[in-house]
Design a protein around this motif. Structure first.
Motif, PDB file in Angstrom:
ATOM      1  N   ALA A  32      27.667  -4.513 -10.531  1.00  0.00           N
ATOM      2  CA  ALA A  32      26.664  -4.547 -11.604  1.00  0.00           C
ATOM      3  C   ALA A  32      26.776  -5.869 -12.365  1.00  0.00           C
ATOM      4  CB  ALA A  32      26.879  -3.382 -12.563  1.00  0.00           C
ATOM      5  N   PHE A  33      25.625  -6.483 -12.618  1.00  0.00           N
ATOM      6  CA  PHE A  33      25.613  -7.682 -13.473  1.00  0.00           C
ATOM      7  C   PHE A  33      24.265  -7.789 -14.160  1.00  0.00           C
ATOM      8  CE2 PHE A  33      24.407  -8.995  -9.153  1.00  0.00           C
ATOM      9  CZ  PHE A  33      23.263  -9.756  -9.346  1.00  0.00           C
ATOM     10  N   ASP A  34      24.264  -8.380 -15.339  1.00  0.00           N
ATOM     11  CA  ASP A  34      23.016  -8.553 -16.081  1.00  0.00           C
ATOM     12  C   ASP A  34      22.269  -9.785 -15.580  1.00  0.00           C
ATOM     13  OD1 ASP A  34      22.572  -6.494 -17.930  1.00  0.00           O
ATOM     14  OD2 ASP A  34      24.208  -7.224 -19.196  1.00  0.00           O
ATOM     15  N   HIS A  35      20.985  -9.656 -15.493  1.00  0.00           N
ATOM     16  CA  HIS A  35      20.135 -10.786 -15.078  1.00  0.00           C
ATOM     17  C   HIS A  35      18.714 -10.338 -15.331  1.00  0.00           C
ATOM     18  CE1 HIS A  35      18.456  -8.788 -11.462  1.00  0.00           C
ATOM     19  NE2 HIS A  35      19.521  -8.045 -11.649  1.00  0.00           N
ATOM     20  N   ALA A  75      20.152 -13.424 -20.161  1.00  0.00           N
ATOM     21  CA  ALA A  75      20.771 -12.165 -19.751  1.00  0.00           C
ATOM     22  C   ALA A  75      22.008 -12.387 -18.889  1.00  0.00           C
ATOM     23  CB  ALA A  75      19.753 -11.300 -18.997  1.00  0.00           C
ATOM     24  N   ILE A  99      30.224  -2.818 -19.921  1.00  0.00           N
ATOM     25  CA  ILE A  99      29.401  -1.652 -19.581  1.00  0.00           C
ATOM     26  C   ILE A  99      29.737  -1.222 -18.162  1.00  0.00           C
ATOM     27  CG2 ILE A  99      27.054  -0.884 -19.099  1.00  0.00           C
ATOM     28  CD1 ILE A  99      26.184  -2.669 -21.464  1.00  0.00           C
ATOM     29  N   LYS A 100      29.706  -2.162 -17.267  1.00  0.00           N
ATOM     30  CA  LYS A 100      30.174  -1.932 -15.904  1.00  0.00           C
ATOM     31  C   LYS A 100      30.362  -3.291 -15.230  1.00  0.00           C
ATOM     32  CE  LYS A 100      29.263   0.750 -11.692  1.00  0.00           C
ATOM     33  NZ  LYS A 100      29.522  -0.329 -10.726  1.00  0.00           N
ATOM     34  N   ALA A 136      28.705  -6.642 -16.438  1.00  0.00           N
ATOM     35  CA  ALA A 136      27.731  -6.463 -17.524  1.00  0.00           C
ATOM     36  C   ALA A 136      28.457  -6.030 -18.803  1.00  0.00           C
ATOM     37  CB  ALA A 136      26.689  -5.411 -17.135  1.00  0.00           C
ATOM     38  N   VAL A 137      28.161  -6.721 -19.900  1.00  0.00           N
ATOM     39  CA  VAL A 137      28.787  -6.366 -21.172  1.00  0.00           C
ATOM     40  C   VAL A 137      27.722  -6.070 -22.222  1.00  0.00           C
ATOM     41  CG1 VAL A 137      30.821  -7.797 -20.690  1.00  0.00           C
ATOM     42  CG2 VAL A 137      28.915  -8.768 -22.005  1.00  0.00           C
ATOM     43  N   ASP A 138      28.150  -5.412 -23.303  1.00  0.00           N
ATOM     44  CA  ASP A 138      27.248  -5.064 -24.393  1.00  0.00           C
ATOM     45  C   ASP A 138      27.293  -6.178 -25.451  1.00  0.00           C
ATOM     46  OD1 ASP A 138      25.904  -4.048 -26.529  1.00  0.00           O
ATOM     47  OD2 ASP A 138      27.064  -2.190 -26.684  1.00  0.00           O
ATOM     48  N   ASP A 162      18.834  -5.819 -22.452  1.00  0.00           N
ATOM     49  CA  ASP A 162      19.956  -5.525 -23.345  1.00  0.00           C
ATOM     50  C   ASP A 162      19.658  -5.921 -24.787  1.00  0.00           C
ATOM     51  OD1 ASP A 162      20.262  -8.339 -22.840  1.00  0.00           O
ATOM     52  OD2 ASP A 162      22.339  -8.191 -23.471  1.00  0.00           O
ATOM     53  N   ARG A 177      14.961 -10.591 -25.045  1.00  0.00           N
ATOM     54  CA  ARG A 177      14.956 -11.092 -23.680  1.00  0.00           C
ATOM     55  C   ARG A 177      13.695 -10.751 -22.887  1.00  0.00           C
ATOM     56  NH1 ARG A 177      19.982 -12.972 -24.062  1.00  0.00           N
ATOM     57  NH2 ARG A 177      21.657 -11.537 -24.578  1.00  0.00           N
ATOM     58  N   ARG A 190      18.215  -1.279 -23.632  1.00  0.00           N
ATOM     59  CA  ARG A 190      18.695  -0.699 -22.373  1.00  0.00           C
ATOM     60  C   ARG A 190      18.223   0.749 -22.262  1.00  0.00           C
ATOM     61  NH1 ARG A 190      22.540  -4.138 -19.676  1.00  0.00           N
ATOM     62  NH2 ARG A 190      23.833  -5.337 -21.106  1.00  0.00           N
ATOM     63  N   ILE A 238      22.603   3.029 -19.854  1.00  0.00           N
ATOM     64  CA  ILE A 238      24.069   2.922 -19.815  1.00  0.00           C
ATOM     65  C   ILE A 238      24.714   4.240 -19.400  1.00  0.00           C
ATOM     66  CG2 ILE A 238      26.151   2.498 -21.198  1.00  0.00           C
ATOM     67  CD1 ILE A 238      24.526   0.471 -22.797  1.00  0.00           C
ATOM     68  N   LYS A 284      13.060 -10.223 -12.987  1.00  0.00           N
ATOM     69  CA  LYS A 284      13.363  -9.199 -11.990  1.00  0.00           C
ATOM     70  C   LYS A 284      13.074  -7.790 -12.496  1.00  0.00           C
ATOM     71  CE  LYS A 284      15.149  -9.675  -8.456  1.00  0.00           C
ATOM     72  NZ  LYS A 284      14.419  -9.736  -7.156  1.00  0.00           N
ATOM     73  N   PHE A 338      25.648   3.294 -15.573  1.00  0.00           N
ATOM     74  CA  PHE A 338      24.841   2.095 -15.431  1.00  0.00           C
ATOM     75  C   PHE A 338      24.620   1.833 -13.937  1.00  0.00           C
ATOM     76  CE2 PHE A 338      24.535  -2.697 -15.785  1.00  0.00           C
ATOM     77  CZ  PHE A 338      23.374  -2.714 -16.519  1.00  0.00           C
ATOM     78  N   GLN A 381      22.132   0.205 -11.485  1.00  0.00           N
ATOM     79  CA  GLN A 381      20.970  -0.679 -11.376  1.00  0.00           C
ATOM     80  C   GLN A 381      20.121  -0.380 -10.142  1.00  0.00           C
ATOM     81  OE1 GLN A 381      23.509  -4.199 -11.899  1.00  0.00           O
ATOM     82  NE2 GLN A 381      22.287  -4.751 -13.693  1.00  0.00           N
TER      83      GLN A 381
END
Lengths: 259, 637
Positions: A53-56, A65, A110-111, A114-116, B66, B70, B188, B210, B240, B549, B551
């Motif tokens: 998992a990663f934010d983007h 992000a 978060i996972k 990915a962080v908050d 998040d 954004r 989120r 989450i 995305k 979480f 995705q």
């Protein structure tokens, strides 16, 4: 080319995480860093494993992000570049790549990667605005603003709120982020009336979130994808001192960290 | 289904003023008794949420990102239009209105577009007051530039970050209201469905991304500001996460979807580099102010750009459209690029690219001037391609960028479902069949700051809104359906990933419902899409569970909706046998290959009504009346 990846895997904020190694065997130099991870994730899914998992989101370097520490550097080795804009031609065949999330106490995981980062939003809610409701403001040209001032405010406003500055700082400080936001508004005549309260409240919130203080490592400036200058931190400190002096003895929150 | 656009009577110039006077008001003391649910936090959503909270309404705002800052509005580079006429170059509200109607190829409502042009001037003032650092001249006044096919300089900008800076303005206003506890922000958090009670929009079902919790939210009105559906093509310039789910769910609950086939292809994107491509990157169209577009005259010419002499280059836009040249509108420029590539004259890997060359401008203005104007864009280009555009021409190719279609709304921005308001790119909008550059930001903010805050009061004051809580059976039923879909997706445990299916759908859409469309191609797409959908529901693999979480699960839910929505787009494209704006039917062109509009048969908005998955939807027509402009053939020659 082939790479050896070491990626931080963590189920959530309450569990411990660890580095896990993966082979990336089909990496093209034209791929972005995130596309390289997309390919890895497709392989993991096909094998029945849990993808990383990663934010983007925008993948064009502007939404802020994406957030990965790559070989110890937030957003990786290329200057002024977000992770999503980093391309694999920055690496060579056989490289080992260590990928970790932003690490700072106010940014719980978060996972995986990915962080908050909601703490940054709360700093804005504390004062990162000009109190003008929707309605009938004066004409846009009614207040002339010198080009140099406007340009300087824009330099500060260019911050995309990614949090790389926090991840880069040995103190986990959000001073560069907060300073950019304070300076953008405090430099402009529209921001003048609330200048003092803005800096006092935003710094207080920054401290309350548990971000560390600034001790001039300047790592934040080096990691910032928008090249925000630490001069804004100096400016924020000056604004804060002046605001505190003007505030007098009674109105202070009693907590003035960050200066 | 009854579609009443509710366009106020009276002269064009007075409609909005008169309407504002005629609309009912909600007593200031009563506003706090009403809750508005705003889905989406881009320019339209954030500006609406903040403005409604300032008025005194209770607001809940939702975004899947998040942070509300954004939303994809941030990616707009070039600028925002406004009829300020600061340059004294002949601009006016009427001219912006006229340009927008004409640019949209006469497929937008006159009254809406005129209002948009009217409030455009307020937007700039509002944003300046919020501290948006627009570019200034040395004298301290605001700078403007001409942009994307406009003959006046009416575009305001903040370096290459106009969208980001405008969104930060709206976001700061929103955060202020969050700090004042007038807005409850849910980041989120994705909307899965809309809840109707007695035919009115009274709530939504969301999923906390989450922890996977499904939640119910009740309110007195629902506002969708959830952006466009360009990602149905898989590859687009959209972020995305951009998706059609909120709009499509509203459509399935009875909201009409208007002109879904109107998609805008942007001419200046970086070409595809390989199979791994996950999105396309837009280069600001402002580059066309100083860059010259060309391809080799000879097909299959593989020489490097610098080795092709001037006499063997075809500056095809300058040749075909001498008065607009490289600044020809987006649809025309895009199609012209496709044409030369189809002729085998494209450049770069795969032959899907054309040159955007700055050599002449660098000679004329100097490298420093070009660097000052486009430095950040040149750097971005080099980061992505590894090529230095100061030395070799850029390569560009069109990509899906914006969707003019969207949920049908009346003059008050309310859909045919009472209480459901739709703003920004998510509505079918004021851009007709083609949007002009720097007009998306304008429309998003016009809707959120200056239109909805008035019209929603009129709705709330006039609607008899019985108290509804989340205990109402409609919430339980809608929640059950949403939960079922998630469980179903998780149970398939097939062999193919979500992205794999999405790429397949995207290719079908690009090939048959992209830049040029025809009867046979669209019929092929209408056969292929249900097959892909059927295979998706049989063989997709969504790993893990719905309680964390995940995705892949998010993407699967969005793709499930795209797989149904794609069919709707093709039905619309098949029905509209004319060419107009971004919609080009190869059967409808002039002898020299220009788009041929059919005003006699197609001067209407096609609003589609859902009839079930895989069943052809029913079309309803809103006939467009033009009383103030004369329908002419768009000519940029």
């Amino acid at each position: 080319m082939k790479l050896k990846l070491h990626i931080w895997r963590q189920d959530n904020a309450k569990t411990a995480g660890k580095m896990v190694s993966y082979d990336a065997n089909h990496v093209s130099p034209d791929m972005s860093f995130l596309e390289m991870l997309d390919v890895l994730n497709q392989e993991l899914i096909t094998k029945g494993d849990d993808p990383v998992a990663f934010d983007h989101d925008c993948r064009e370097g502007i939404c802020g992000a994406c957030s990965m520490v790559i070989n110890g550097i937030p957003h990786g080795p290329q200057r002024a570049t977000t992770t999503c804009q980093l391309h694999m031609r920055s690496f060579k065949d056989g490289d080992e790549v260590y990928i970790e999330p932003w690490r700072a106490e106010p940014f719980p995981v978060i996972k995986d990667l990915a962080v908050d980062r909601a703490a940054l939003d709360r700093i804005i809610a504390a004062g990162g605005f000009i109190s003008v409701g929707t309605g009938a403001p004066p004409d846009g040209n009614a207040i002339p603003i010198a080009k140099e001032i406007s340009d300087l405010a824009m330099d500060a406003a260019a911050c995309i709120g990614c949090g790389a500055c926090v991840a880069a700082c040995p103190n986990g400080s959000a001073m560069l982020f907060t300073a950019a936001k304070v300076s953008h508004l405090n430099l402009l005549p529209q921001g003048e009336p609330e200048k003092d309260q803005r800096v006092i409240n935003m710094v207080a919130q920054m401290d309350a979130e548990g971000f560390g203080n600034c001790t001039n490592y300047a790592e934040c400036q080096a990691a910032c994808p928008k090249e925000i200058s630490i001069q804004f931190i100096a400016k924020m400190n000056r604004d804060l001192i002046r605001a505190k002096l003007r505030e007098g003895n009674n109105a202070g929150s009693g907590k003035t960290g960050g200066a | 289904m009854q579609l009443n656009a509710k366009i106020p009577a009276g002269p064009l110039e007075d409609k909005w003023d008169q309407h504002r006077f005629d609309m009912k008001l909600v007593n200031p003391a009563n506003k706090r008794k009403y809750t508005v649910l705003v889905v989406g936090s881009g320019l339209a959503g954030a500006s609406a949420a903040a403005s409604l909270a300032e008025l005194g309404y209770n607001v809940k705002c939702f975004c899947f990102q998040d942070s509300p800052r954004r939303a994809h509005s941030i990616a707009a580079q070039g600028g925002i239009n406004a009829a300020k006429n600061y340059q004294n170059d002949g601009d006016s509200v009427r001219r912006l209105f006229y340009d927008t109607i004409k640019g949209g190829d006469y497929r937008a409502r006159e009254a809406n577009v005129y209002r948009l042009a009217q409030v455009s001037v307020n937007i700039i003032d509002q944003c300046v007051a919020q501290g948006v650092p627009f570019a200034r001249e040395y004298g301290g006044v605001m700078a403007n530039r001409s942009f994307g096919g406009a003959q006046v300089s009416r575009t305001f900008y903040a370096r290459g970050q106009t969208g980001q800076q405008l969104l930060l303005g709206a976001y700061s206003a929103l955060e202020r209201q969050i700090g004042l506890k007038k807005v409850a922000m849910y980041s989120r958090c994705e909307m899965l469905d809309i809840v109707l009670v007695d035919g009115k929009a009274r709530g939504i079902i969301t999923r906390d991304l989450i922890n996977g919790k499904i939640e119910r939210h009740a309110g007195d009105a629902v506002v969708l500001a959830t952006g466009g559906y360009g990602n149905v093509f898989y590859l687009s310039t959209n972020a995305k996460g951009c998706n059609v789910t909120a709009s499509y769910r509203a459509y399935k609950r009875g909201a009409a979807f208007a002109n879904p086939c109107f998609t805008q292809i942007h001419p200046t994107c970086i070409p595809v580099a390989g199979d791994h491509q996950s999105k396309l990157t837009l280069m600001s169209e402002s580059l066309r102010n100083d860059g010259r577009i060309w391809v080799p005259k000879k097909a299959g010419d593989t020489r490097a750009a610098k080795d092709i002499p001037e006499s063997e280059r075809d500056y095809y836009l300058e040749r075909k459209y001498p008065s607009f040249g490289n600044l020809s509108p987006r649809d025309i420029s895009s199609r012209a690029a496709k044409e030369v590539c189809d002729e085998g004259r494209g450049v770069g890997p795969g032959g899907l690219g054309v040159y955007l060359d700055f050599a002449d401008s660098i000679k004329r203005l100097g490298k420093n001037m070009i660097a000052e104007r486009y430095g950040n864009l040149f750097e971005m280009y080099e980061r992505i391609t590894g090529e230095n555009p100061y030395e070799v021409p850029m390569r560009i190719y069109p990509a899906v960028h914006y969707t003019m279609g969207g949920l049908w709304v009346d003059y008050n921005l309310m859909s045919n479902i009472e209480g459901l308001h739709v703003l920004g790119e998510a509505n079918f909008s004021d851009h007709g069949a083609n949007r002009l550059g720097a007009s998306a930001l304008m429309q998003g903010l016009a809707d959120g700051y200056f239109i909805l805050p008035y019209t929603i009061g009129n709705y709330i004051a006039g609607a008899k809104l019985n108290p509804v809580t989340t205990d109402h059976p409609a919430f339980a039923e809608t929640e059950r359906e949403a939960t079922n879909q998630i469980n179903q997706l998780l149970q398939i445990n097939g062999k193919r990933s979500v992205d794999d299916f999405h790429r397949e759908l995207g290719k079908v859409m690009w090939d048959y419902c992209g830049m040029a469309r025809n009867d046979a191609g669209l019929r092929t797409a209408l056969e292929r899409i249900p097959q892909i959908r059927e295979e998706f529901w049989r063989d997709v693999r969504v790993p893990g569970s719905g309680t964390y979480f995940n995705q892949e699960l998010e993407k699967a839910g969005r793709l499930a909706d795209f797989l149904e929505f794609a069919e709707l787009m093709c039905h619309d494209a098949l029905m509209r046998t004319e060419s107009c704006g971004g919609h080009f039917r190869t059967e409808s062109q002039t002898e020299d290959g220009e788009a041929k509009r059919d005003d006699e048969n197609f001067t209407f908005v096609a609003a589609w009504e859902y009839k079930g998955v895989g069943t052809k939807p029913t079309m309803h027509k809103e006939v467009l009346e033009f009383e103030n402009v004369h329908l002419s053939t768009r000519s940029y020659k």
